[in-house]
Design an enzyme around this catalytic site. Structure first.
Site: not given
Length: 718
Positions: A406, A447-449, A471-472, A474, A476, A478, A518
């Site tokens: 992302e 936007l889909a882990e 990206q984060f 927090d 991860i 999914p 975060h």
């Protein structure tokens, strides 16, 4: 034989309407020998199911799940697709397809008995979890739906290879087949995969084997409207076909068109085939509890093992005597294969660890240790800059490295390159990589882990080296199914036939006023998984060297980058050159000491050092500070040597105190160094709570310099 339906080619985003066609075209195209052989495959598949059921009831095997009712469809798929040319991401009812592609009855029975010679997994997975490297059948796992995104990654590899001019391993018109039952289309990853497959117009064929049930749950409960092909009709560019999957000829026609559509690079296709399930879901299920006799009798009337041989005889392709001779030969082959399989030894006890990690590439070895010979250049710079420099160097070295996630690209619209500054990640770690290496190698994802990690696994199967960003930390979770059940297990469960050396970069940690969502850590959730390497640098130079090792290794790596450390001045480093590597499992002793050992990593390193310096200046105990740098593996030798010298040890982590990573280190020290300890092993960690937004709440949760000071003084006084 039932007549087939030939849906006309739909308009963009529109499901096809069935129209009538004759099965004679398929019969003519296949010829007598192929038709009779197709029946042999179908019959072999059914009789293998029957044999396994018998063996299970005799307690000679331990699990059975059948492909009964799916034989005609899957045999047709095997006639259309090419083994060792196309790629296959299957599920457990695809026995007939595997037979048609070239797997033997003996190999399937080796799997059933858990034999060491089982080519599917070496006895590591249950039966019907297909996998054979030589045929491009990628190791099947038990979680339903995880195959979709990996298959999309495989098809994406074909796209990237064409864009980059890579020919090795890519014949040019290869297709990826992904199969599924109707129930699994309820999984979110199915929809994520369709989004990417249609968005990128990938050469992938979805084959939905709709037998009307997901164990005991009927299709209308799983699927709104009861038809997955109608439900996905709005996906742009998706070529949709429906067919009676009990009809071999109709299935061959429809699959031929779908595969040709994908081979011609016209985009993805989805075939929705109605089949039957004459046996229960598995031997752990009994369908008589939820299916009435009339429903099961209706299925029996469509059984391809009954209808197809009648059609062969009626149309003069074989006599009943010839078919009986065929059946007798198959029965004899399966009997002999059964005797062979039952005599095979199971895997040796000492093979259990084989394939957890690469047996050929050891990231802890001297090959990856160039730390003592850096080629420094330039002024000291930040962790962000040296991570970027590592990826820049590695992408120049290896054209198969792909970077996606992302916001990682400079821009998503190529026409803007050079006109705007470019993003390159939320923290700018990937800034400039797309501009330098192009949009085929550096690109943004949805936007889909799970989409990111699943696709990366499929790309890795085809020889690419994905370095992806979540990206984060927090968010991860999914992707955790793909990470835990697929990425970590791929090499071991396939007995080293398949690997997925994906590097997952993700930002983590607090001390940034980022509040609950975060500031998460939780490294223990990844170090707990065999098959994963977990890395956590505390400074810019280590980040550069460890990331290079991660990329050049052959195992999946979770690369934890602490947000608070990205631009700190105290942890800057000079660019060390394009061959600077730090081996995994090599800790750094950052401060020598004689009284207390402090073991930590990440953002707590600096706090531990500051506290150690303060109490030393005050005449307090001498603290030795060890930065682990990699969490799995970790440097036991360095830690034990220090503990034996000081006799006192504190293990510090930023994660919550209870059930954390520090507990494992503490337990190992207690096991191995008990005789040298002069005090109990002490832990420093965050409170068993969440990180609040208000500075007072964050400070109260996370370890501070004063936390370390207090711990040093208390353990020294014990």
């Amino acid at each position: 034989m039932a007549t087939s339906t030939r849906p006309s080619r739909p308009r963009k985003g529109e499901a096809a309407e069935p129209a009538l066609s004759s099965p004679a075209s398929s019969a003519s195209a296949l010829g007598r020998d192929q038709l009779v052989h197709a029946y042999r495959v179908m019959y072999t598949s059914r009789r293998l199911d029957d044999k396994e059921i018998q063996l299970k009831r005799q307690n000679r095997i331990f699990f059975q799940i059948s492909g009964a009712g799916h034989e005609a469809l899957m045999t047709a798929a095997g006639l259309v697709l090419r083994p060792a040319y196309d790629w296959f991401y299957l599920y457990y009812r695809d026995r007939a397809l595997c037979l048609q592609l070239g797997m033997t009855p003996a190999e399937m029975l080796y799997s059933a008995v858990g034999a060491a010679v089982d080519p599917n997994s070496g006895g590591r997975q249950m039966p019907s979890h297909w996998g054979k490297k030589e045929l491009n059948i990628v190791s099947v796992s038990s979680p339903t739906g995880t195959q979709f995104l990996q298959a999309v990654g495989s098809a994406e590899a074909t796209l990237r290879a064409r864009q980059l001019g890579v020919s090795e391993g890519f014949p040019g018109d290869d297709v990826t087949l992904v199969t599924t039952g109707d129930g699994t289309t309820s999984e979110g990853e199915f929809w994520e995969s369709l989004n990417t497959a249609t968005n990128l117009q990938l050469p992938i064929v979805y084959l939905v084997e709709d037998n009307g049930y997901a164990i005991s749950v009927p299709v209308e409960v799983n699927t709104a409207g009861g038809s997955i092909s109608k439900l996905v009709a709005s996906f742009p560019g998706l070529y949709i076909q429906e067919v009676d999957g009990c009809d071999l000829l109709a299935s061959y026609d429809v699959l031929q068109r779908a595969v040709q559509h994908a081979r011609a690079r016209k985009g993805p296709a989805l075939v929705h085939a109605k089949v039957i399930r004459p046996y229960s879901h598995s031997l752990s299920d009994d369908e008589v509890f939820y299916r009435p006799p009339e429903e099961r009798e209706a299925d029996a009337a469509r059984d391809p093992l009954t209808t197809f041989p009648r059609w062969l005889v009626a149309h003069g392709h074989a006599t009943e005597a010839e078919l009986q001779a065929l059946r007798d030969a198959v029965d004899a082959e399966i009997l002999a294969a059964t005797d062979d399989a039952l005599a095979q030894p199971q895997p040796a006890h000492d093979s259990v660890l084989f394939g957890v990690y690469s047996p050929d590439v050891d990231p802890t070895s001297e090959r990856f240790d160039t730390e003592d010979d850096p080629q420094f250049a330039g002024e000291p710079t930040t962790m962000v800059d040296l991570l970027n420099a590592c990826m820049r160097d590695e992408m120049a070295r290896d054209e198969r490295i792909l970077v996606f996630g992302e916001d990682v690209a400079d821009v998503s619209r190529d026409q803007y390159l050079g006109k705007v500054k470019g993003k390159g990640g939320v923290f700018k770690v990937t800034h400039g990589l797309q501009t330098r290496y192009g949009s085929a190698r550096v690109y943004n994802s949805p936007l889909a882990e799970a989409n990111i990690v699943g696709r990366a696994i499929g790309l890795a199967h085809r020889g690419f080296k994905p370095v992806v960003e979540i990206q984060f930390f927090d968010y991860i979770w999914p992707a955790f199914m793909q990470i835990r059940d697929e990425l970590a297990t791929m090499r071991w469960r396939s007995n080293n036939a398949f690997s997925a050396p994906v590097v997952i970069r993700t930002t983590y940690g607090g001390y940034i006023r980022g509040a609950i969502y975060h500031s998460q850590t939780g490294a223990s959730l990844f170090t707990h998984n065999p098959g994963l390497r977990v890395v956590c640098p505390s400074n810019a130079l280590d980040a550069n060297g460890l990331l290079r090792t991660a990329i050049r290794g052959d195992d999946p790596v979770i690369f934890l980058e602490h947000k608070h450390l990205y631009r700190q001045t105290y942890n800057k480093g000079q660019y060390p050159g394009p061959n600077f590597m730090i081996p995994f499992g090599k800790a750094a002793v950052l401060r020598e000491g004689t009284d207390v050992t402090l073991v930590t990593y990440g953002a707590t390193v600096q706090r531990a050092l500051v506290a150690a310096k303060q109490i030393a200046e005050e005449g307090g105990p001498s603290v030795e500070v060890i930065d682990l740098r990699t969490l799995s593996p970790w440097d036991q030798e360095a830690v034990f040597a220090s503990v034996k010298k000081t006799g006192r040890v504190i293990v510090a982590t930023e994660d919550a105190l209870s059930w954390g990573y520090g507990a494992e280190i503490a337990a190992k020290i207690a096991d191995e160094c008990f005789a040298w300890l002069d005090a109990p092993v002490r832990r420093v960690a965050s409170a068993d709570a969440f990180v609040g937004y208000a500075p007072t709440l964050e400070d109260a949760t996370l370890p501070q310099v004063e936390t370390f000071r207090k711990a040093y003084l208390e353990i020294a006084a014990y």
